[in-house]
Scaffold this motif. Structure first.
Motif, PDB file in Angstrom:
ATOM      1  N   UNK A   1       9.175   2.629 -11.520  1.00 23.22           N
ATOM      2  CA  UNK A   1       8.259   3.510 -12.118  1.00 23.22           C
ATOM      3  C   UNK A   1       7.001   3.644 -11.997  1.00 23.22           C
ATOM      4  N   UNK A   2       6.560   3.433 -10.442  1.00 21.86           N
ATOM      5  CA  UNK A   2       5.543   3.930  -9.705  1.00 21.86           C
ATOM      6  C   UNK A   2       5.926   4.813  -9.250  1.00 21.86           C
ATOM      7  N   UNK A   3       7.134   5.562  -8.617  1.00 20.63           N
ATOM      8  CA  UNK A   3       7.425   7.065  -8.293  1.00 20.63           C
ATOM      9  C   UNK A   3       7.512   6.829  -6.469  1.00 20.63           C
ATOM     10  N   UNK A   4       8.086   7.767  -5.950  1.00 20.59           N
ATOM     11  CA  UNK A   4       7.847   7.120  -4.385  1.00 20.59           C
ATOM     12  C   UNK A   4       6.412   6.878  -3.586  1.00 20.59           C
TER      13      UNK A   4
ATOM     14  N   UNK B   1       0.028  -3.712 -10.214  1.00 13.68           N
ATOM     15  CA  UNK B   1       0.494  -2.663 -11.790  1.00 13.68           C
ATOM     16  C   UNK B   1       0.790  -3.347 -12.566  1.00 13.68           C
ATOM     17  N   UNK B   2       1.865  -4.908 -12.135  1.00 17.25           N
ATOM     18  CA  UNK B   2       2.890  -4.549 -13.344  1.00 17.25           C
ATOM     19  C   UNK B   2       3.530  -3.627 -14.277  1.00 17.25           C
ATOM     20  N   UNK B   3       3.590  -2.993 -13.082  1.00 20.32           N
ATOM     21  CA  UNK B   3       4.849  -1.722 -13.266  1.00 20.32           C
ATOM     22  C   UNK B   3       5.820  -2.588 -12.024  1.00 20.32           C
TER      23      UNK B   3
ATOM     24  N   UNK C   1       1.249  -1.145   0.080  1.00 16.21           N
ATOM     25  CA  UNK C   1       0.076  -0.188   0.117  1.00 16.21           C
ATOM     26  C   UNK C   1       0.512   1.087  -0.286  1.00 16.21           C
ATOM     27  N   UNK C   2       1.810   1.510   0.216  1.00 19.86           N
ATOM     28  CA  UNK C   2       2.580   2.236   1.038  1.00 19.86           C
ATOM     29  C   UNK C   2       4.056   2.275  -0.125  1.00 19.86           C
ATOM     30  N   UNK C   3       4.121   0.875  -1.405  1.00 20.10           N
ATOM     31  CA  UNK C   3       4.750   1.187  -2.217  1.00 20.10           C
ATOM     32  C   UNK C   3       6.964   0.917  -1.444  1.00 20.10           C
ATOM     33  N   UNK C   4       6.192   0.499  -0.543  1.00 16.78           N
ATOM     34  CA  UNK C   4       7.667   0.327   0.304  1.00 16.78           C
ATOM     35  C   UNK C   4       7.977  -1.539  -0.470  1.00 16.78           C
ATOM     36  N   UNK C   5       7.188  -2.301  -0.665  1.00 20.58           N
ATOM     37  CA  UNK C   5       7.563  -3.827  -1.110  1.00 20.58           C
ATOM     38  C   UNK C   5       6.396  -3.676  -2.080  1.00 20.58           C
ATOM     39  N   UNK C   6       6.854  -4.315  -3.345  1.00 17.96           N
ATOM     40  CA  UNK C   6       6.556  -4.454  -4.343  1.00 17.96           C
ATOM     41  C   UNK C   6       5.799  -6.225  -4.309  1.00 17.96           C
ATOM     42  N   UNK C   7       4.756  -6.599  -4.851  1.00 21.40           N
ATOM     43  CA  UNK C   7       4.118  -7.743  -4.246  1.00 21.40           C
ATOM     44  C   UNK C   7       4.431  -8.451  -5.599  1.00 21.40           C
TER      45      UNK C   7
ATOM     46  N   UNK D   1      11.313  -5.726 -10.069  1.00 16.91           N
ATOM     47  CA  UNK D   1      10.621  -6.964 -10.449  1.00 16.91           C
ATOM     48  C   UNK D   1      10.065  -6.162 -10.501  1.00 16.91           C
ATOM     49  N   UNK D   2       7.937  -6.510 -10.991  1.00 15.71           N
ATOM     50  CA  UNK D   2       7.088  -5.880 -12.039  1.00 15.71           C
ATOM     51  C   UNK D   2       5.752  -6.890 -10.785  1.00 15.71           C
ATOM     52  N   UNK D   3       5.843  -5.819 -10.677  1.00 19.12           N
ATOM     53  CA  UNK D   3       4.071  -6.118  -9.419  1.00 19.12           C
ATOM     54  C   UNK D   3       3.293  -6.837  -9.574  1.00 19.12           C
TER      55      UNK D   3
END
Length: 396
Positions: free
Chosen positions: A379-382, A373-375, A165-171, A368-370
């Motif tokens: 590439x998703x930013x901060x 989002x598939x990205x 959720x906080x974009x510090x871990x890619x799923x 690694x692609x999430x």
């Protein structure tokens, strides 16, 4: 302690291959010192000791600066010119990814957190850390060590979900599998010591507090699960707000955590004492005093190292890594020539392999692609979600 509670404690496993990371804390309860709040309060307050080396370092730097000024070596003297940029760097246009990377590098390296920002972050961390550790300590008073370990190990699921959720871990698939297998390994080790007959008296599974409140093991299980949730929240908070250990003075940070714990959390102990949930009582045996001091010393050093490790890697890596106490304990049993069940060996091996897998995946966390989002994360930013607002004026 009531007779029912004493009977419940006497039936819990001791010295086995169970949830080893919690056995030391549970030993205080076995000695009759059922004070989860006081144990947590003393452990957290010990962080204030980190203010001593910070203060000494501050005074030393001030004295050194005064000495330099007296000898004409202050900031008004010779200052080296900044190195000129390479001509190829100037002429080469920057891509959006490069610009984002440069902005992140400036944010992480050139803009350290101020003392006020460090104190604010420490206040948030103190609240979440205290709840996570108190609820875990309190759960040991109402449920078994095995149950507390199994439920607290679910922090891996919370860390992965909240981190996404906080974009510090890619799923990714590997991370999901490693979290599940690590939990399975903990389950195997913890359940290896629960193969015992249930008490014939149903009332033996009910804890009675000093004021007559009856609490079942379900209450302890809930506390352990709450601990897992708040554990995930505070590691994600630190990763989102700090990003790199170069941006913060860790001794000052932990010193503030200890100071806030001393000043802000003692009213909770007063409420617990007045309601009878936890009467204030000093340790009454040398064994208990020694256990408290050892627990404080371990907390003082281990949490400092743990946070640095988290900032250098990811929250999920250190969360899964905490379960390594189990395979290490199995190795200790082999060294001491103690019998070890095959189920325990298998569970410890699964935990170890899960840690290796998530560690390897961590090196590709941003590329690694999430799955959603598939990205990649880069590439998703901060992070789009901020837990604490930081006014630009404070960065001046």
């Amino acid at each position: 302690m009531s007779e029912t509670a004493a009977a419940s404690h006497s039936e819990r496993p001791h010295g086995k291959s169970r949830s080893r990371s919690l056995a030391g804390r549970h030993g205080l309860f076995d000695d009759g010192f059922e004070k989860p709040f006081l144990i947590t309060y003393l452990s957290t307050s010990s962080f204030a000791l980190y203010l001593l080396p910070y203060a000494i370092r501050k005074v030393f730097r001030k004295d050194l600066g005064n000495a330099d000024a007296q000898h004409g070596r202050g900031h008004h003297g010779y200052q080296p010119l900044a190195a000129e940029a390479d001509i190829s760097t100037i002429l080469t246009p920057s891509s959006p990814q490069t610009l984002h990377g440069n902005e992140q590098a400036v944010d992480d390296t050139l803009v350290p957190l101020t003392s006020r920002e460090t104190a604010r972050l420490a206040a948030w961390f103190c609240l979440l850390w205290f709840i996570a550790n108190w609820s875990l300590n309190a759960s040991l008073d109402y449920t078994s060590v095995a149950s507390a370990t199994i439920l607290s190990s679910m922090s891996g699921f919370f860390t992965l979900g909240i981190g996404r959720i906080f974009r510090v871990e890619s799923l990714t698939t590997i991370k999901i599998v490693t979290v599940i297998t690590s939990f399975g390994g903990v389950l195997l080790v913890s359940l290896s010591d629960t193969a015992k007959a249930l008490p014939a008296d149903p009332s033996a599974s009910v804890h009675v507090t000093n004021n007559g409140i009856r609490l079942s093991p379900l209450f302890g299980d809930t506390l352990a699960l709450l601990s897992a949730l708040f554990y995930a929240l505070y590691v994600i908070l630190l990763k989102v707000k700090i990003r790199s250990e170069s941006r913060i003075d860790m001794q000052l940070f932990f010193g503030f955590v200890g100071l806030f714990s001393i000043v802000a959390t003692w009213p909770i102990g007063v409420v617990l004492h007045l309601t009878g949930l936890e009467r204030f009582e000093l340790p009454h045996t040398n064994k208990t005093i020694a256990a408290l001091l050892i627990n404080m010393a371990i907390t003082l050093s281990s949490d400092f190292i743990y946070v640095i490790a988290m900032l250098k890697t990811t929250p999920l890596v250190v969360t899964v890594g905490l379960s390594l106490t189990m395979p290490l304990a199995v190795i200790g049993d082999f060294v001491l020539k103690k019998p070890v069940k095959l189920q325990v060996i298998l569970g410890a091996a699964v935990v170890l392999l899960s840690f290796v897998a998530v560690g390897l995946e961590d090196s590709r966390n941003e590329e690694e692609p999430d799955l959603i989002s598939g990205r990649p994360l880069e590439e998703e930013g901060s992070s789009a979600v901020q837990l604490v607002d930081e006014p630009p004026a404070e960065r001046a």
